[in-house]
Enzyme design. Structure first.
Site, PDB file in Angstrom:
ATOM      1  N   ARG A  78      53.913 -38.848  13.522  1.00 34.48           N
ATOM      2  CA  ARG A  78      52.493 -38.550  13.801  1.00 34.48           C
ATOM      3  C   ARG A  78      52.389 -37.478  14.881  1.00 34.48           C
ATOM      4  O   ARG A  78      51.432 -36.698  14.912  1.00 34.48           O
ATOM      5  CB  ARG A  78      51.733 -39.819  14.217  1.00 34.48           C
ATOM      6  CG  ARG A  78      50.313 -39.518  14.710  1.00 34.48           C
ATOM      7  CD  ARG A  78      49.356 -40.690  14.628  1.00 34.48           C
ATOM      8  NE  ARG A  78      49.890 -41.918  15.159  1.00 34.48           N
ATOM      9  CZ  ARG A  78      50.027 -42.209  16.459  1.00 34.48           C
ATOM     10  NH1 ARG A  78      49.689 -41.326  17.384  1.00 34.48           N
ATOM     11  NH2 ARG A  78      50.524 -43.377  16.824  1.00 34.48           N
ATOM     12  N   TYR A 131      31.577 -23.181   5.727  1.00 35.65           N
ATOM     13  CA  TYR A 131      31.960 -24.135   4.683  1.00 35.65           C
ATOM     14  C   TYR A 131      31.130 -25.421   4.850  1.00 35.65           C
ATOM     15  O   TYR A 131      30.843 -25.834   5.978  1.00 35.65           O
ATOM     16  CB  TYR A 131      33.467 -24.414   4.799  1.00 35.65           C
ATOM     17  CG  TYR A 131      33.900 -25.605   4.003  1.00 35.65           C
ATOM     18  CD1 TYR A 131      33.821 -25.598   2.616  1.00 35.65           C
ATOM     19  CD2 TYR A 131      34.369 -26.756   4.624  1.00 35.65           C
ATOM     20  CE1 TYR A 131      34.198 -26.704   1.877  1.00 35.65           C
ATOM     21  CE2 TYR A 131      34.753 -27.869   3.899  1.00 35.65           C
ATOM     22  CZ  TYR A 131      34.654 -27.833   2.511  1.00 35.65           C
ATOM     23  OH  TYR A 131      35.013 -28.928   1.785  1.00 35.65           O
ATOM     24  N   ASP A 203      37.744 -19.179  11.255  1.00 36.89           N
ATOM     25  CA  ASP A 203      38.288 -19.795  10.040  1.00 36.89           C
ATOM     26  C   ASP A 203      38.698 -18.648   9.119  1.00 36.89           C
ATOM     27  O   ASP A 203      37.847 -17.921   8.592  1.00 36.89           O
ATOM     28  CB  ASP A 203      37.223 -20.689   9.383  1.00 36.89           C
ATOM     29  CG  ASP A 203      37.757 -21.407   8.147  1.00 36.89           C
ATOM     30  OD1 ASP A 203      38.698 -20.889   7.512  1.00 36.89           O
ATOM     31  OD2 ASP A 203      37.205 -22.472   7.793  1.00 36.89           O
ATOM     32  N   LYS A 228      44.289 -24.136   0.562  1.00 35.33           N
ATOM     33  CA  LYS A 228      43.838 -23.018  -0.269  1.00 35.33           C
ATOM     34  C   LYS A 228      44.972 -21.986  -0.441  1.00 35.33           C
ATOM     35  O   LYS A 228      46.000 -22.321  -0.984  1.00 35.33           O
ATOM     36  CB  LYS A 228      42.580 -22.416   0.356  1.00 35.33           C
ATOM     37  CG  LYS A 228      41.512 -23.455   0.704  1.00 35.33           C
ATOM     38  CD  LYS A 228      40.984 -24.122  -0.531  1.00 35.33           C
ATOM     39  CE  LYS A 228      39.816 -25.048  -0.367  1.00 35.33           C
ATOM     40  NZ  LYS A 228      39.875 -26.161   0.524  1.00 35.33           N
TER      41      LYS A 228
HETATM   42  N1  PLP Z   1      37.333 -24.024   5.636  1.00 32.49           N
HETATM   43  C1  PLP Z   1      36.992 -23.400   4.491  1.00 32.49           C
HETATM   44  C2  PLP Z   1      36.544 -21.972   4.537  1.00 32.49           C
HETATM   45  C3  PLP Z   1      37.054 -24.085   3.274  1.00 32.49           C
HETATM   46  O1  PLP Z   1      36.717 -23.444   2.139  1.00 32.49           O
HETATM   47  C4  PLP Z   1      37.471 -25.438   3.272  1.00 32.49           C
HETATM   48  C5  PLP Z   1      37.528 -26.199   2.009  1.00 32.49           C
HETATM   49  O2  PLP Z   1      37.089 -25.743   0.970  1.00 32.49           O
HETATM   50  C6  PLP Z   1      37.793 -26.050   4.484  1.00 32.49           C
HETATM   51  C7  PLP Z   1      37.725 -25.311   5.651  1.00 32.49           C
HETATM   52  C8  PLP Z   1      38.227 -27.496   4.527  1.00 32.49           C
HETATM   53  O3  PLP Z   1      39.519 -27.617   4.038  1.00 32.49           O
HETATM   54  P1  PLP Z   1      40.119 -28.959   3.375  1.00 32.49           P
HETATM   55  O4  PLP Z   1      39.437 -29.146   2.063  1.00 32.49           O
HETATM   56  O5  PLP Z   1      41.583 -28.654   3.271  1.00 32.49           O
HETATM   57  O6  PLP Z   1      39.838 -30.070   4.313  1.00 32.49           O
END
Ligand code: PLP
Length: 413
Positions: A78, A131, A203, A228
């Site tokens: 962890r 997001y 991000d 992704k």
């Molecule tokens: N940030 C962006 C731009 C995303 O598109 C996503 C998910 O689609 C996330 C964060 C969250 O990621 P996760 O689905 O791996 O938790």
């Protein structure tokens, strides 16, 4: 940074690199293949997966020294794990960071970063188009924890600067945005954050470190949903944060206790995906541009949102700060009713109608069931996301085949 067409070796460092063999001079693919690698047991050229949850120390003094952080080593997965650490070293190398720390999902990276770096009474400035999950943190969870969140119209840089000037502890950017592909000027907003004494977090999920390196543009921290493009195969979930080592350490300490740790098997898959990141992204950049150009010319298509199109409102900023425009675009139909969207989506043969993005296979869907499934129709409308929008995340298929597939499906509309 140079424009999107950078020739056969887009991650390369150009003239003079043959003289410099240091890791700092490596191109992106060399970094993603070699960074953090050590030959494993029996000389294995692929590092083993450390499934072990716990690590043994016959010498108690050594155990104590590892526990106290005086010696390198692992105690409990962890906290840290060698396979996870390999993935972290690769991401750090790709983002040009001194340190990275990994998480079980992208949302764990986002929420751990925000909750570890903020405290009640703090102020966050961000944009309306983050997001969906991140947006929920801003609208529901952080305010409940007495954090003041100001969400500015995405792309209105003056409004963003004045909101930051009024006092901010953290400026949170996502660019290009999900799902309307707006682009924020990272250098400009990171400067505003610095002037206000705020941490600038980006991000970088949509762009990837191949197309955009926020730390070089002035951000303090960069994070990803590794689920992704970084992993790239839709077979492992993960998240990662990289950048200023002191702040990464703070977030790592929070994650150790909060517990959203990446597991070794996913870390192995993500590290394997990373080794082909540049190759995949180069193909996805080219495919998305080809598809966007095709859609922009099509009579049945109303709007195409892709920063690589010269008509995109933020094309200039994108061309300045990105070396490729990414693998995601969105579009709306002239007949934007739900039936037309349904007919289009069911007519596609080379696309999974599925959430997520950044995979080797093309993924398509409306925001109501993909990026913004967590929001109500009213919240989506408030965030400026049309219900009839189609998000299209290109895979590494051949671009001509994707265009032919879309052409056939659009006939049916
Ligand atoms: N940030 C962006 C731009 C995303 O598109 C996503 C998910 O689609 C996330 C964060 C969250 O990621 P996760 O689905 O791996 O938790």
């Amino acid at each position: 940074m140079s424009g999107p067409e950078r020739g056969a070796d887009p991650g390369g460092r150009g003239a003079g690199r043959e003289a410099d063999r240091s890791p700092e001079a490596w191109g992106a693919s060399t970094r993603s293949v070699w960074a953090g690698e050590e030959e494993g047991a029996e000389g294995a050229t692929v590092p083993p997966v450390f499934y072990g949850v716990t690590f043994a120390y016959p010498d108690l003094d050594e155990w104590a020294a590892v526990g106290a952080g005086e010696r390198p080593g692992h105690i409990y997965s962890r906290n840290t794990n060698p396979t996870v650490a390999l993935f972290e070293r690769k991401v750090a190398a790709l983002e040009g960071a001194d340190r990275a720390t990994a998480f079980a999902t992208g949302m764990a990276a986002v929420s751990s970063t925000l909750f570890a770096l903020l405290e009640p009474g703090a102020r966050v400035v961000s944009v309306k188009d983050t997001y969906g999950g991140t947006n929920r943190l801003f609208t529901d969870f952080l305010p409940a924890w007495d954090v003041d969140v100001t969400l500015v119209e995405t792309g209105d840089h003056e409004a963003m600067e004045s909101a930051i000037d009024e006092g901010a502890d953290l400026v949170y950017l996502e660019t290009p945005t999900n799902p309307t592909l707006k682009v924020l000027d990272i250098g400009r907003l990171a400067r505003a954050a610095k002037d206000a004494g705020a941490v600038a977090v980006v991000d970088n999920t949509f762009a990837t470190p191949i197309n955009q390196r926020p730390l070089e543009l002035g951000a303090d921290l960069v994070l990803h949903s590794a689920t992704k493009f970084l992993g790239g195969h839709s077979d492992a979930m993960g998240g990662v944060l990289a950048g200023d080592p002191e702040r990464v350490e703070t977030v790592f300490r929070y994650r150790e206790i909060h517990g959203a740790s990446l597991d070794a098997h996913s870390a192995f898959l993500l590290a394997r995906g990373l080794r082909t990141l540049e190759l995949r992204v180069a193909r996805q950049n080219a495919n998305a541009l080809q598809v966007a150009r095709f859609l922009a010319e099509h009579d049945a298509v109303a709007d195409v949102f892709y920063p690589g199109l010269p008509g995109h409102p933020h094309h200039d900023v994108a061309a300045r700060q990105m070396s490729g425009f990414g693998g995601v675009l969105s579009f709306s139909l002239v007949d934007g009713g739900p039936d037309a969207v349904k007919r289009l989506l069911s007519g596609l043969r080379l696309a999974h109608r599925a959430a997520s993005l950044g995979s080797v296979a093309t993924l398509v869907g409306p925001p109501a069931t993909t990026s913004h499934v967590e929001l109500t129709p009213e919240q989506r409308a408030a965030a400026g996301i049309p219900e009839s929008l189609v998000r299209y995340s290109v895979g590494i298929e051949n671009g001509d085949d994707l265009v032919a597939d879309l052409a056939a499906a659009l006939e049916g509309v």
